[in-house]
Design a protein around this motif. Structure first.
Motif, short mmCIF file in Angstrom:
data_model
loop_
_atom_site.label_atom_id
_atom_site.label_comp_id
_atom_site.label_asym_id
_atom_site.label_seq_id
_atom_site.Cartn_x
_atom_site.Cartn_y
_atom_site.Cartn_z
N UNK A 1 5.53 -13.77 4.65
CA UNK A 1 5.15 -12.74 5.62
C UNK A 1 5.79 -11.41 5.27
N UNK A 2 7.07 -11.44 4.91
CA UNK A 2 7.75 -10.19 4.53
C UNK A 2 7.11 -9.58 3.30
N UNK A 3 6.75 -10.43 2.33
CA UNK A 3 6.10 -9.92 1.13
C UNK A 3 4.76 -9.27 1.46
N UNK A 4 4.02 -9.91 2.35
CA UNK A 4 2.72 -9.33 2.75
C UNK A 4 2.92 -7.99 3.44
N UNK A 5 3.91 -7.92 4.33
CA UNK A 5 4.19 -6.67 5.05
C UNK A 5 4.58 -5.56 4.08
N UNK A 6 5.44 -5.89 3.12
CA UNK A 6 5.89 -4.89 2.17
C UNK A 6 4.75 -4.37 1.31
N UNK A 7 3.89 -5.28 0.86
CA UNK A 7 2.78 -4.84 0.02
C UNK A 7 1.72 -4.09 0.82
N UNK A 8 1.57 -4.45 2.09
CA UNK A 8 0.69 -3.66 2.96
C UNK A 8 1.23 -2.23 3.09
N UNK A 9 2.55 -2.11 3.11
CA UNK A 9 3.16 -0.78 3.20
C UNK A 9 2.85 0.05 1.96
N UNK A 10 2.92 -0.57 0.79
CA UNK A 10 2.56 0.15 -0.43
C UNK A 10 1.10 0.59 -0.38
N UNK A 11 0.22 -0.28 0.11
CA UNK A 11 -1.19 0.08 0.21
C UNK A 11 -1.38 1.25 1.17
N UNK A 12 -0.61 1.26 2.28
CA UNK A 12 -0.72 2.37 3.23
C UNK A 12 -0.29 3.68 2.59
N UNK A 13 0.75 3.64 1.79
CA UNK A 13 1.20 4.84 1.11
C UNK A 13 0.18 5.31 0.07
N UNK A 14 -0.40 4.35 -0.64
CA UNK A 14 -1.45 4.72 -1.60
C UNK A 14 -2.63 5.37 -0.87
N UNK A 15 -2.96 4.81 0.28
CA UNK A 15 -4.06 5.37 1.07
C UNK A 15 -3.75 6.77 1.56
N UNK A 16 -2.44 7.09 1.70
CA UNK A 16 -2.04 8.42 2.14
C UNK A 16 -1.92 9.39 0.97
N UNK A 17 -2.24 8.91 -0.25
CA UNK A 17 -2.24 9.79 -1.41
C UNK A 17 -1.13 9.57 -2.41
N UNK A 18 -0.26 8.61 -2.16
CA UNK A 18 0.87 8.39 -3.06
C UNK A 18 0.43 7.69 -4.34
N UNK A 19 0.99 8.13 -5.46
CA UNK A 19 0.81 7.45 -6.74
C UNK A 19 2.13 6.75 -7.05
N UNK A 20 2.12 5.45 -6.96
CA UNK A 20 3.36 4.67 -7.02
C UNK A 20 3.62 4.12 -8.41
#
Length: 642
Positions: free
Chosen positions: A432-451
């Motif tokens: 669950x924590x892994x899913x939450x963390x990767x969802x966070x990365x997706x949210x940042x990418x959606x906001x324009x971040x290049x990670x």
């Protein structure tokens, strides 16, 4: 013998030379009569005979990892004996608790001191709140961000007095339930609120904190109001000065409603009044040591709070309680009037319910005060509209990868949660924590971040973590010697503190090893400087090796809610360059705007009712063992609650 007090400068000039030379201190430090100091028989080679034998040296050699010959030990004895005399004289000097060593740590490397000037309380670009309905019950505003409350006060739709009375009511109703309030400063709060209303009515509006009720961790001095450090030996301590942050909150017009709980002497969440509880699950701990600021802010008992961190004490309770915790760069906010635990690691920062709130509070607190020499007068330029696509953003790759199952995990154990956690349950939570963390990365990418993925410096921070406790042992040396700290364990084993023994233990850290540790710290600072030269920020979990690394190097970090597991908040951490809190806040704000987690608050009445029902069934107070210390996910902060 009567203690002799000397000026700090005179003392600092006299003592190092005396210790280094192994001679007695100057007469200004200690004047001793011949009758009080019997003549010691002469040994071979002239001078006083050694006060102990080579057996004592051999034990010290083992601690230092050295081995001398018999002849070398004989030669050493007189010098070590003379040093012992100097130490004894040094201990007779009355050194006030607020006296810092004549050594100042700066997190920047040579040639990289930041330029510019702090413009504290400069007008910030703040989000314009949508129209808020003010109902008959002001409690509907309890969880609103500072920007909304400030707008209502500035336009005089509500008064600071009414808002303050509402928060004072919640502090009285829930403070004891959560064990998060040490001293309610009601009279002061009502006087400050009335003064704010009078000024605002007269057209003198100081800014977004004017009239806003808040709380501070009870290790910040408040003139005439007790400051206990959460510890029984200091329960009745009343300072005669205000800490710099208390002064600056007053200058900004904020209303101080409460001195909030902290783990005793800034470790974990246990203080002399109990264990601070998590508003999301009051049968579990809030983590620490900024336990009260985390719990009170999350529970809507104050609009915001100010805490401190040495090695996780903002990030840990902020994550556990689901608030936004900003740990600024070391040396950003003056520590004057704050309890010292580690002079080279202590940091002060805001704990709020929104990212923008942290920017507002930080803007009122940062900058030099002429009292704390570690503070650098660097600027804070807040622009909430910087596009993420223009920023260099990394993430710690290994922390976002699914951990493989542990075949050696014992059944019914491991996790530090309630009643033990089975391997299956631990794996479910990890997934669950892994899913939450990767969802966070997706949210940042959606906001324009290049990670970009990165790895942290490969450095054994465990080898130098003793620096913190060695400094703490020095800070509380007198309290260790006169046995005051023994009172910390007076309430029984479940409330016992590790500090008294830790301070006793770290009396045996050799000065040479301490200095070597600080030199190794410089190597770590160079490694982090090389990493951050390529990035504005990096994203990680809060269960990250970077937490220990960056508390040693002084880099700023922020955590905020990123989801829930079994009804308990989880968090994301964002770490930035030295003195660049603005970039950290900007990325955090983009994530907050892209998600819904900031809109979720604990249902205090319902959660407390559940806790009481559980207590009635099993006769326990719901907080036991490891949970008292580190909250619901013990594996997160077992070593990072200081």
């Amino acid at each position: 013998m009567k203690k002799t007090t000397v000026g700090r400068r005179g003392f600092m000039k006299a003592v190092p030379a005396a210790i280094a030379a192994g001679v007695t201190l100057p007469k200004i430090v200690s004047a001793r009569t011949p009758a009080a100091e019997p003549v010691v028989s002469q040994g071979r080679g002239g001078g006083p005979a050694p006060r102990f034998g080579t057996d004592a040296l051999k034990g010290a050699e083992k601690v230092a990892g050295l081995e001398f010959t018999d002849a070398e030990e004989e030669a050493i004895l007189r010098g070590v004996s003379a040093n012992l005399t100097a130490y004894e004289q040094l201990r007779k000097i009355d050194i006030p608790l607020d006296t810092e060593p004549a050594i100042t740590f700066h997190p920047y490397l040579p040639g990289k001191k930041p330029t510019g000037k702090a413009t504290r309380n400069a007008k910030l670009p703040i989000s314009k709140p949508t129209r808020v309905t003010v109902s008959a019950s002001l409690e509907d505003l309890a969880f609103e961000p500072i920007s909304v409350l400030a707008s209502l006060i500035e336009t005089r739709r509500i008064t600071s007095t009414d808002l303050t009375k509402m928060y004072l009511g919640r502090l009285k109703r829930y403070g004891d339930q959560l064990h998060c309030v040490i001293t309610l400063t009601e009279d002061l709060a009502l006087a400050q609120a009335a003064a704010a209303d009078k000024e605002i009515k007269a057209g003198h509006y100081r800014g977004p904190l004017h009239g806003i009720p808040c709380g501070v961790k009870d290790l910040f001095d408040t003139k005439g109001i007790r400051t206990t450090w959460g510890s029984k030996p200091f329960e009745n301590r009343v300072p005669d000065v205000d800490a710099t942050i208390v002064e600056r909150l007053r200058e900004a017009g904020a209303v101080l409603c409460a001195k909030l709980s902290l783990g005793a002497l800034a470790q974990n969440n246990i203080w002399f009044g109990g264990a601070t509880r998590n508003p999301w699950a009051p049968d579990q701990g809030s983590s620490g040591s900024s336990a009260g600021p985390g719990a009170a802010t999350a529970g809507g008992l104050v609009a915001f709070a100010v805490g401190t961190e040495t090695r996780g004490s903002i990030i840990s309770p902020a994550s556990t309680c689901g608030v936004v915790g900003l740990r600024p760069t070391y040396g950003r906010i003056s520590r004057y009037g704050a309890m010292a635990l580690s002079w080279t690691m202590d940091k002060i920062g805001p704990m709020c319910r929104r990212v923008e709130d942290c920017a507002i509070v930080f803007n009122a607190l940062y900058g030099s005060d002429g009292r704390d020499e570690s503070v650098v007068d660097a600027p804070f330029v807040w622009n909430p509209d910087v596009p993420l696509s223009s920023m260099k953003i990394a993430y710690v790759k290994r922390e976002f990868e699914l951990a493989p199952p542990n075949p050696n995990a014992p059944a019914g154990g491991g996790g530090g949660g309630r009643g033990g956690v089975t391997p299956e349950e631990a794996r479910r939570r990890a997934d669950e924590r892994n899913r939450i963390l990767n969802d966070a990365l997706d949210a940042l990418r959606g906001a324009g971040a290049k990670l970009e993925p990165i790895e942290l410096p490969d450095f054994q921070t465990n080898a130098i973590n003793f620096l913190l406790t060695a400094e703490g042992a020095a800070a509380f040396d007198d309290s260790t010697r006169d046995r005051r700290l023994d009172q910390m364990n007076a309430n029984g084993p479940e409330f016992s503190s590790t500090w008294p023994n830790a301070f006793r233990t770290h009396r045996f850290v050799p000065a040479v090893e301490y200095i070597r540790g600080q030199r190794a710290r410089t190597l770590l600072m160079r490694q982090m400087d090389a990493l951050m030269s390529h990035y504005d920020v990096f994203v990680s979990s809060t269960n990250s090796a970077s937490l220990s690394i960056t508390n040693l190097t002084g880099h700023p970090a922020l955590c905020l809610k990123s989801g829930f597991i079994d009804g308990l908040p989880q968090a994301l951490m964002i770490t930035g360059r030295l003195y660049d809190e603005a970039s950290v806040l900007r990325v955090a704000l983009a994530y907050e705007r892209a998600t819904k987690w900031h809109e979720m608050n604990p249902a205090l009445d319902e959660n407390i009712k559940k806790m009481k029902a559980t207590e009635g069934q099993d006769g326990r107070d719901g907080l036991d063992g490891q949970e008292r210390l580190v909250g619901p996910e013990g594996e997160h902060f077992e070593h990072f609650d200081i």
